[in-house]
Design a protein around this motif. Structure first.
Motif: not given
Length: 129
Positions: A67-93
């Motif tokens: 997380q940077g300083g933009l107050g986007d913890c909600w998005l960073m948390s969601a991305l971190a959770c998605m990273s725990e599921h192999e390939g899930l994050l890649r399907t969003c891009f």
């Protein structure tokens, strides 16, 4: 170069930052294309070797998300959770290769509408001066 009209590279897109007003924050940030920003951080040795910026290299891990300083913890948390599921994050891009126009497509779930939507975004980053 493509510029996202819904999230233009100006302070009003990110609002207040670090307890500063939008106007004060605008004085402390600049908008830079992702490739230019990361090239500026590369060593001359990496540049000589032709090292290129990659969206995904190897696996995606929770510790890759910061997380940077933009107050986007909600998005960073969601991305971190998605990273725990192999390939899930890649399907969003949908666009996974560098685009010389700075134009990319991502899939984001819209909870209000109850469906996945495709968003077209640019590669502009708000960085502290």
């Amino acid at each position: 170069m493509y510029t996202d009209k819904k999230f233009p590279p100006k302070a009003s897109s990110i609002g207040a930052l670090d307890g500063k007003t939008e106007a004060e924050a605008a004085k402390d940030i600049e908008w830079v294309r992702a490739d230019k920003y990361f090239e500026s951080k590369m060593s001359s040795d990496d540049k000589e070797k032709g090292v290129r910026l990659k969206l995904f290299e190897g696996g995606v891990e929770t510790k890759d998300i910061a997380q940077g300083g933009l107050g986007d913890c909600w998005l960073m948390s969601a991305l971190a959770c998605m990273s725990e599921h192999e390939g899930l994050l890649r399907t969003c891009f949908l666009t996974q290769e560098w685009n010389d126009r700075g134009k990319y497509q991502v899939r984001i779930y819209d909870g209000r509408a109850g469906k996945w939507t495709v968003q077209t975004i640019d590669d502009m980053l708000a960085v502290k001066k």
